[in-house]
Every structure is written in structure tokens, then in C-alpha cells.
Design a protein around this motif. Structure first.
Motif, PDB file in Angstrom:
ATOM      1  N   SER A  72       0.823  -1.208   0.000  1.00 21.25           N
ATOM      2  CA  SER A  72       0.000   0.000   0.000  1.00 21.25           C
ATOM      3  C   SER A  72       0.857   1.258   0.000  1.00 21.25           C
ATOM      4  CB  SER A  72      -0.922   0.015   1.217  1.00 21.25           C
ATOM      5  OG  SER A  72      -0.162   0.241   2.398  1.00 21.25           O
ATOM      6  N   CYS A  73       2.155   1.103  -0.242  1.00 20.08           N
ATOM      7  CA  CYS A  73       3.100   2.243  -0.225  1.00 20.08           C
ATOM      8  C   CYS A  73       3.031   2.981   1.107  1.00 20.08           C
ATOM      9  CB  CYS A  73       2.853   3.174  -1.398  1.00 20.08           C
ATOM     10  SG  CYS A  73       3.149   2.400  -2.993  1.00 20.08           S
ATOM     11  N   TRP A  74       2.930   2.246   2.170  1.00 21.49           N
ATOM     12  CA  TRP A  74       2.920   2.723   3.542  1.00 21.49           C
ATOM     13  C   TRP A  74       1.660   3.515   3.891  1.00 21.49           C
ATOM     14  CZ3 TRP A  74       7.075   1.521   0.792  1.00 21.49           C
ATOM     15  CH2 TRP A  74       8.033   0.726   1.399  1.00 21.49           C
ATOM     16  N   CYS A  75       0.639   3.500   3.024  1.00 27.58           N
ATOM     17  CA  CYS A  75      -0.623   4.191   3.325  1.00 27.58           C
ATOM     18  C   CYS A  75      -1.389   3.490   4.447  1.00 27.58           C
ATOM     19  CB  CYS A  75      -1.496   4.277   2.080  1.00 27.58           C
ATOM     20  SG  CYS A  75      -0.845   5.370   0.820  1.00 27.58           S
ATOM     21  N   LEU A  76      -1.263   2.170   4.550  1.00 17.70           N
ATOM     22  CA  LEU A  76      -1.964   1.414   5.588  1.00 17.70           C
ATOM     23  C   LEU A  76      -1.089   1.137   6.811  1.00 17.70           C
ATOM     24  CD1 LEU A  76      -3.918  -1.157   3.401  1.00 17.70           C
ATOM     25  CD2 LEU A  76      -4.792   0.885   4.534  1.00 17.70           C
ATOM     26  N   SER A  77       0.062   1.795   6.895  1.00 17.68           N
ATOM     27  CA  SER A  77       0.959   1.528   8.023  1.00 17.68           C
ATOM     28  C   SER A  77       0.349   1.976   9.347  1.00 17.68           C
ATOM     29  CB  SER A  77       2.318   2.178   7.809  1.00 17.68           C
ATOM     30  OG  SER A  77       2.192   3.579   7.689  1.00 17.68           O
ATOM     31  N   LEU A  78      -0.487   3.005   9.346  1.00 13.80           N
ATOM     32  CA  LEU A  78      -1.152   3.435  10.580  1.00 13.80           C
ATOM     33  C   LEU A  78      -2.117   2.354  11.060  1.00 13.80           C
ATOM     34  CD1 LEU A  78      -1.612   5.560  12.730  1.00 13.80           C
ATOM     35  CD2 LEU A  78      -3.372   6.556  11.262  1.00 13.80           C
ATOM     36  N   VAL A  79      -2.827   1.736  10.147  1.00 16.82           N
ATOM     37  CA  VAL A  79      -3.748   0.645  10.496  1.00 16.82           C
ATOM     38  C   VAL A  79      -2.957  -0.522  11.093  1.00 16.82           C
ATOM     39  CG1 VAL A  79      -5.355  -1.066   9.556  1.00 16.82           C
ATOM     40  CG2 VAL A  79      -5.407   1.305   8.734  1.00 16.82           C
ATOM     41  N   VAL A  80      -1.845  -0.861  10.461  1.00 14.96           N
ATOM     42  CA  VAL A  80      -1.007  -1.961  10.952  1.00 14.96           C
ATOM     43  C   VAL A  80      -0.406  -1.594  12.308  1.00 14.96           C
ATOM     44  CG1 VAL A  80       1.018  -3.384  10.468  1.00 14.96           C
ATOM     45  CG2 VAL A  80      -0.544  -2.795   8.622  1.00 14.96           C
ATOM     46  N   PHE A  81      -0.029  -0.334  12.507  1.00 18.88           N
ATOM     47  CA  PHE A  81       0.531   0.087  13.799  1.00 18.88           C
ATOM     48  C   PHE A  81      -0.502  -0.051  14.908  1.00 18.88           C
ATOM     49  CE2 PHE A  81       1.710   3.256  17.002  1.00 18.88           C
ATOM     50  CZ  PHE A  81       2.962   2.770  17.341  1.00 18.88           C
ATOM     51  N   ILE A  82      -1.746   0.313  14.648  1.00 22.11           N
ATOM     52  CA  ILE A  82      -2.809   0.145  15.654  1.00 22.11           C
ATOM     53  C   ILE A  82      -3.016  -1.337  15.945  1.00 22.11           C
ATOM     54  CG2 ILE A  82      -5.282   0.449  16.074  1.00 22.11           C
ATOM     55  CD1 ILE A  82      -5.011   3.088  14.437  1.00 22.11           C
ATOM     56  N   TRP A  83      -2.960  -2.174  14.916  1.00 23.04           N
ATOM     57  CA  TRP A  83      -3.036  -3.625  15.082  1.00 23.04           C
ATOM     58  C   TRP A  83      -1.912  -4.094  15.997  1.00 23.04           C
ATOM     59  CZ3 TRP A  83      -2.590  -7.190  10.149  1.00 23.04           C
ATOM     60  CH2 TRP A  83      -2.710  -8.537  10.513  1.00 23.04           C
ATOM     61  N   ASN A  84      -0.721  -3.538  15.826  1.00 25.00           N
ATOM     62  CA  ASN A  84       0.433  -3.912  16.648  1.00 25.00           C
ATOM     63  C   ASN A  84       0.252  -3.509  18.107  1.00 25.00           C
ATOM     64  OD1 ASN A  84       1.732  -4.923  14.406  1.00 25.00           O
ATOM     65  ND2 ASN A  84       2.756  -2.997  13.979  1.00 25.00           N
ATOM     66  N   ILE A  85      -0.324  -2.339  18.335  1.00 27.89           N
ATOM     67  CA  ILE A  85      -0.567  -1.888  19.705  1.00 27.89           C
ATOM     68  C   ILE A  85      -1.476  -2.889  20.418  1.00 27.89           C
ATOM     69  CG2 ILE A  85      -1.580  -0.061  21.132  1.00 27.89           C
ATOM     70  CD1 ILE A  85       1.058   0.758  19.847  1.00 27.89           C
ATOM     71  N   VAL A  86      -2.514  -3.338  19.731  1.00 28.26           N
ATOM     72  CA  VAL A  86      -3.428  -4.332  20.316  1.00 28.26           C
ATOM     73  C   VAL A  86      -2.666  -5.623  20.608  1.00 28.26           C
ATOM     74  CG1 VAL A  86      -5.460  -5.758  19.869  1.00 28.26           C
ATOM     75  CG2 VAL A  86      -5.467  -3.333  19.237  1.00 28.26           C
ATOM     76  N   GLU A  87      -1.833  -6.065  19.665  1.00 28.60           N
ATOM     77  CA  GLU A  87      -1.063  -7.294  19.889  1.00 28.60           C
ATOM     78  C   GLU A  87      -0.077  -7.147  21.036  1.00 28.60           C
ATOM     79  OE1 GLU A  87      -0.954  -9.482  15.571  1.00 28.60           O
ATOM     80  OE2 GLU A  87       0.677  -8.114  16.051  1.00 28.60           O
ATOM     81  N   MET A  88       0.552  -5.990  21.157  1.00 34.48           N
ATOM     82  CA  MET A  88       1.508  -5.779  22.255  1.00 34.48           C
ATOM     83  C   MET A  88       0.836  -5.932  23.608  1.00 34.48           C
ATOM     84  SD  MET A  88       4.066  -2.659  21.173  1.00 34.48           S
ATOM     85  CE  MET A  88       2.815  -1.413  21.216  1.00 34.48           C
ATOM     86  N   CYS A  89      -0.394  -5.486  23.706  1.00 34.61           N
ATOM     87  CA  CYS A  89      -1.114  -5.521  24.984  1.00 34.61           C
ATOM     88  C   CYS A  89      -1.742  -6.875  25.295  1.00 34.61           C
ATOM     89  CB  CYS A  89      -2.199  -4.458  24.991  1.00 34.61           C
ATOM     90  SG  CYS A  89      -1.556  -2.780  24.855  1.00 34.61           S
ATOM     91  N   THR A  90      -1.978  -7.689  24.272  1.00 40.14           N
ATOM     92  CA  THR A  90      -2.735  -8.919  24.498  1.00 40.14           C
ATOM     93  C   THR A  90      -1.940 -10.214  24.339  1.00 40.14           C
ATOM     94  OG1 THR A  90      -3.477  -8.959  22.199  1.00 40.14           O
ATOM     95  CG2 THR A  90      -4.891  -7.828  23.793  1.00 40.14           C
ATOM     96  N   VAL A  91      -0.725 -10.159  23.820  1.00 38.38           N
ATOM     97  CA  VAL A  91       0.016 -11.395  23.568  1.00 38.38           C
ATOM     98  C   VAL A  91       0.402 -12.073  24.888  1.00 38.38           C
ATOM     99  CG1 VAL A  91       2.320 -10.361  23.436  1.00 38.38           C
ATOM    100  CG2 VAL A  91       1.835 -12.466  22.210  1.00 38.38           C
TER     101      VAL A  91
END
Length: 101
Positions: A72-91
């Protein structure tokens, strides 16, 4: 026959692995526990590339995150970053089911 612990090939008639000494048919050695702190740091700094999921063994999720970011040429990187925040808190476990320490 291959050793289930070290992977060395040996004769079927042998009752022990010549390389590691494991008895024939021994259970595989458990994988080393993954470090949760390393997972969280990887998720925060390199998470948009899915590096933290490669570390934990979640290859499919990691490839999806990498492709979402790069294709996505880094256009969806914010979406992926929010996904990562959720994973960091729940793993709690890695891909093999072992708890992270």
C-alpha cells in the motif's frame, strides 16, 4: 531413521542417537521460550513490517502485516501500527503455545 531431538540420521537398528545420545523415539526438545519484552519492542519499532510476529512464530500474520504496509506504499501503516498496539497488549503465548516470559 532421524533423531527427533537433533535431526541426525542414524541406523534403524540403533537404540540411541550417535550425535546427542537421545533414545530412539524420544520426544522432541521443547523450544526456548520467547521473551515478551523483545516482542513488545519489536512490535513498537518494527511492527509495521510484522517483525514481532516473525519472532513469535506467527508467520502468516507477519506476512500479512508486511504486505499491507509495503504493497500500500505505507498508506496502511497506521492501520497496521494500531493492530500492533493491540497485539503488544494482548500477547501471552508464542505460535507454539508456549507462554512468553
Amino acid at each position: 531413521m532421524f533423531c527427533s531431538r537433533c535431526g541426525v540420521q542414524y541406523a534403524d537398528s540403533s537404540s540411541f542417537c550417535p550425535a546427542c545420545g537421545a533414545p530412539a523415539g524420544a520426544a522432541p526438545r521443547p523450544a526456548a521460550a520467547k521473551n515478551r519484552t523483545a516482542y513488545v519492542l519489536l512490535a513498537f519499532f518494527l511492527g509495521v513490517y510484522g517483525i514481532h510476529n516473525f519472532y513469535a512464530g506467527y508467520t502468516q500474520k507477519a506476512v500479512i502485516q508486511l504486505l499491507l504496509t509495503v504493497c500500500s506504499c505505507w498508506c496502511l501503516s497506521l492501520v497496521v501500527f494500531i493492530w500492533n498496539i493491540v497485539e503488544m497488549c494482548t500477547v501471552e503465548n508464542d505460535a507454539s503455545g508456549a507462554p512468553m516470559v
